[in-house]
Each structure stands twice: as structure tokens, then as C-alpha cells.
Design an enzyme around this catalytic site. Sequence first.
Site, PDB file in Angstrom:
ATOM      1  N   LYS A   1       0.740  -1.135   0.043  1.00 52.03           N
ATOM      2  CA  LYS A   1       0.052  -0.221  -0.051  1.00 52.03           C
ATOM      3  C   LYS A   1       0.855   1.489   0.029  1.00 52.03           C
ATOM      4  O   LYS A   1       2.080   1.236   0.208  1.00 52.03           O
ATOM      5  CB  LYS A   1      -0.711  -0.054   1.287  1.00 52.03           C
TER       6      LYS A   1
ATOM      7  N   GLU B   1      -9.452 -10.501  -7.849  1.00 53.09           N
ATOM      8  CA  GLU B   1      -8.490  -9.352  -7.780  1.00 53.09           C
ATOM      9  C   GLU B   1      -7.444  -9.550  -8.676  1.00 53.09           C
ATOM     10  O   GLU B   1      -7.271  -8.667  -9.437  1.00 53.09           O
ATOM     11  CB  GLU B   1      -8.188  -9.363  -6.434  1.00 53.09           C
TER      12      GLU B   1
ATOM     13  N   PHE C   1     -15.378   4.187   6.691  1.00 59.49           N
ATOM     14  CA  PHE C   1     -14.251   4.525   6.576  1.00 59.49           C
ATOM     15  C   PHE C   1     -13.777   4.547   5.036  1.00 59.49           C
ATOM     16  O   PHE C   1     -12.493   4.515   4.528  1.00 59.49           O
ATOM     17  CB  PHE C   1     -12.945   3.478   7.368  1.00 59.49           C
TER      18      PHE C   1
ATOM     19  N   HIS D   1      -2.313  -5.388   1.583  1.00 60.95           N
ATOM     20  CA  HIS D   1      -3.574  -5.998   1.395  1.00 60.95           C
ATOM     21  C   HIS D   1      -3.269  -7.514   0.834  1.00 60.95           C
ATOM     22  O   HIS D   1      -2.354  -7.671   0.138  1.00 60.95           O
ATOM     23  CB  HIS D   1      -4.509  -5.332   0.161  1.00 60.95           C
TER      24      HIS D   1
ATOM     25  N   TYR E   1     -12.085  -1.958  -3.651  1.00 55.38           N
ATOM     26  CA  TYR E   1     -12.725  -2.014  -2.287  1.00 55.38           C
ATOM     27  C   TYR E   1     -14.528  -2.126  -2.281  1.00 55.38           C
ATOM     28  O   TYR E   1     -15.052  -1.675  -1.144  1.00 55.38           O
ATOM     29  CB  TYR E   1     -12.179  -1.130  -1.224  1.00 55.38           C
TER      30      TYR E   1
ATOM     31  N   ARG F   1       2.236  -6.625   9.157  1.00 59.06           N
ATOM     32  CA  ARG F   1       1.739  -5.357   9.741  1.00 59.06           C
ATOM     33  C   ARG F   1       2.571  -4.924  11.304  1.00 59.06           C
ATOM     34  O   ARG F   1       2.202  -3.683  11.495  1.00 59.06           O
ATOM     35  CB  ARG F   1       0.127  -5.681  10.081  1.00 59.06           C
TER      36      ARG F   1
ATOM     37  N   ARG G   1      -2.118 -14.507   4.587  1.00 58.01           N
ATOM     38  CA  ARG G   1      -3.129 -13.643   5.643  1.00 58.01           C
ATOM     39  C   ARG G   1      -2.206 -13.620   7.108  1.00 58.01           C
ATOM     40  O   ARG G   1      -2.286 -12.686   7.713  1.00 58.01           O
ATOM     41  CB  ARG G   1      -4.442 -14.356   5.847  1.00 58.01           C
TER      42      ARG G   1
ATOM     43  N   THR H   1      -5.643  -6.908  10.894  1.00 60.60           N
ATOM     44  CA  THR H   1      -5.843  -5.291  10.228  1.00 60.60           C
ATOM     45  C   THR H   1      -5.546  -4.498  10.976  1.00 60.60           C
ATOM     46  O   THR H   1      -4.676  -3.360  10.331  1.00 60.60           O
ATOM     47  CB  THR H   1      -7.175  -5.493   9.939  1.00 60.60           C
TER      48      THR H   1
ATOM     49  N   ASN I   1      -2.059   0.247   6.782  1.00 65.37           N
ATOM     50  CA  ASN I   1      -1.227  -0.905   7.368  1.00 65.37           C
ATOM     51  C   ASN I   1      -0.613  -1.780   6.135  1.00 65.37           C
ATOM     52  O   ASN I   1      -0.766  -3.036   6.459  1.00 65.37           O
ATOM     53  CB  ASN I   1      -2.705  -1.797   7.960  1.00 65.37           C
TER      54      ASN I   1
HETATM   55  P1  RTP Z   1      -7.362  -5.614   3.077  1.00 62.82           P
HETATM   56  O1  RTP Z   1      -8.675  -6.127   2.740  1.00 62.82           O
HETATM   57  O2  RTP Z   1      -6.705  -4.357   2.970  1.00 62.82           O
HETATM   58  O3  RTP Z   1      -6.064  -6.861   2.964  1.00 62.82           O
HETATM   59  O4  RTP Z   1      -7.266  -5.744   4.926  1.00 62.82           O
HETATM   60  P2  RTP Z   1      -8.231  -6.649   5.729  1.00 62.82           P
HETATM   61  O5  RTP Z   1      -8.677  -8.072   4.946  1.00 62.82           O
HETATM   62  O6  RTP Z   1      -7.210  -6.963   6.797  1.00 62.82           O
HETATM   63  O7  RTP Z   1      -9.333  -5.691   6.313  1.00 62.82           O
HETATM   64  P3  RTP Z   1     -10.942  -5.307   5.744  1.00 62.82           P
HETATM   65  O8  RTP Z   1     -11.754  -5.507   6.675  1.00 62.82           O
HETATM   66  O9  RTP Z   1     -10.987  -5.996   4.494  1.00 62.82           O
HETATM   67  O10 RTP Z   1     -10.477  -3.881   5.425  1.00 62.82           O
HETATM   68  C1  RTP Z   1     -10.138  -3.335   4.271  1.00 62.82           C
HETATM   69  C2  RTP Z   1      -8.899  -2.238   4.579  1.00 62.82           C
HETATM   70  O11 RTP Z   1      -9.651  -0.938   5.110  1.00 62.82           O
HETATM   71  C3  RTP Z   1      -9.005  -0.281   6.221  1.00 62.82           C
HETATM   72  N1  RTP Z   1      -9.692  -0.310   7.155  1.00 62.82           N
HETATM   73  N2  RTP Z   1      -9.849   1.163   7.790  1.00 62.82           N
HETATM   74  N3  RTP Z   1     -10.263   2.910   9.748  1.00 62.82           N
HETATM   75  C4  RTP Z   1     -10.979   1.796  10.162  1.00 62.82           C
HETATM   76  O12 RTP Z   1     -11.434   1.233  10.813  1.00 62.82           O
HETATM   77  C5  RTP Z   1     -10.561   0.736   8.873  1.00 62.82           C
HETATM   78  N4  RTP Z   1     -11.198  -0.374   8.956  1.00 62.82           N
HETATM   79  C6  RTP Z   1     -10.444  -1.010   8.090  1.00 62.82           C
HETATM   80  C7  RTP Z   1      -7.614  -0.918   6.302  1.00 62.82           C
HETATM   81  O13 RTP Z   1      -6.641  -0.522   5.336  1.00 62.82           O
HETATM   82  C8  RTP Z   1      -8.047  -2.333   5.985  1.00 62.82           C
HETATM   83  O14 RTP Z   1      -6.787  -3.295   5.675  1.00 62.82           O
HETATM   84 MG    MG Z   2      -9.825  -7.383   3.265  1.00 65.94          MG
END
Ligand code: RTP
Ligand code: MG
Length: 138
Positions: free
Chosen positions: A9, A126, A57, A115, A49, A102, A85, A91, A112
Site C-alpha cells: 500500500k 482481484e 472508513f 492487502h 474495495y 503489519r 493472511r 488488520t 496497514n
Molecule cells: P485488506 O482487505 O486491505 O487486505 O485488509 P483486511 O482484509 O485485513 O481488512 P478489511 O476488513 O478487508 O478492511 C480493508 C481495509 O480497510 C481499512 N480499514 N480501515 N479505519 C478503520 O476502521 C478501518 N477498518 C479497515 C484497512 O486499510 C483495511 O486493510
Molecule cells: Mg480485506
Amino acid sequence: MSRTFSILKPDATRRNLTGKINAVIEEAGLRIVAQKRVKLSTAQAEAFYGVHKERPFFGELVGQMTAEPVVVQVLEADDAVPKYREVMGATNPEQAAEGTIRKLFALSIGENSVHGSDSDENAAIEIAQFFTDAEIVG
Ligand code: RTP
Ligand code: MG
């Protein structure tokens, strides 16, 4: 062998951390079989996304992902999706395990550093958003 899709990222590219993150990826046994640096458009980031579009967010996330370049990658390993993962960590970096990307590098839940796909089905979707078959050399 299976594949997953990865993004290094903007917070990672901005801080010149792509080599250090790739070292963690490779040491964990994942092979980088495709990689390129791109700047996401707002439309690309919103589509990517899309599952989060109702979340509070979402605007901030799209803004961050389009602010600076990213590195998109295809990673190959046995059970690539769960393996990556695990290497990425939680996350929220405050909850990420020691040694994960992370924990080592992320700045916050939003910035973070990486992805990774969350299922084989999403990995295929993707990967196809960013790479042709000919660009992936396993
Ligand atoms: P990613 O999709 O980026 O691999 O991350 P992830 O599965 O661990 O998390 P996900 O729930 O899919 O959320 C996607 C991305 O959104 C951002 N985020 N910000 N500010 C907040 O509360 C918040 N929550 C999520 C993070 O960049 C997360 O990786
Ligand atoms: Mg995700």
C-alpha cells in the site's frame, strides 16, 4: 500450488519499504510470480474495495489507496491465501502478531502496509483486475 493477490500500500511505497516487505514474503515461502508498480485511479480503488462501500472508513480508504503508488503482486504457495493472511497479521497493527508485516511496518489500521485476498474466489477476481495470464510467470 495456489495463488493470492497482494498490494503493498501507499504507506509502504512512500517509506521505501517494498524490498523489506518482499523479504518477509519470500522468507515465509511465498513466491512473487508477478509484480508491478501502479497508481490506482479512484474508480479502480472504489471497485477493488466495493464490499466496503457502506462502511464509514470507505472514503478515507479510497483516498489513501489513490494518494501515492502501490505495488500489486501475485503470490504463489501451497494454501497461498491463508498463508499470506498469516504473514500479513491482523488488520489493526496493534493486534498483529510479532514478526508479521503489519506488526513490523504498519502505521495504523488504515495505513496497514499490505492487502491480501481473503478467499481463493476473491484472489482470482482481484488478480484478473490487474494482471493478464501472460504477466504471471509461475
Ligand atoms: P485488506 O482487505 O486491505 O487486505 O485488509 P483486511 O482484509 O485485513 O481488512 P478489511 O476488513 O478487508 O478492511 C480493508 C481495509 O480497510 C481499512 N480499514 N480501515 N479505519 C478503520 O476502521 C478501518 N477498518 C479497515 C484497512 O486499510 C483495511 O486493510
Ligand atoms: Mg480485506
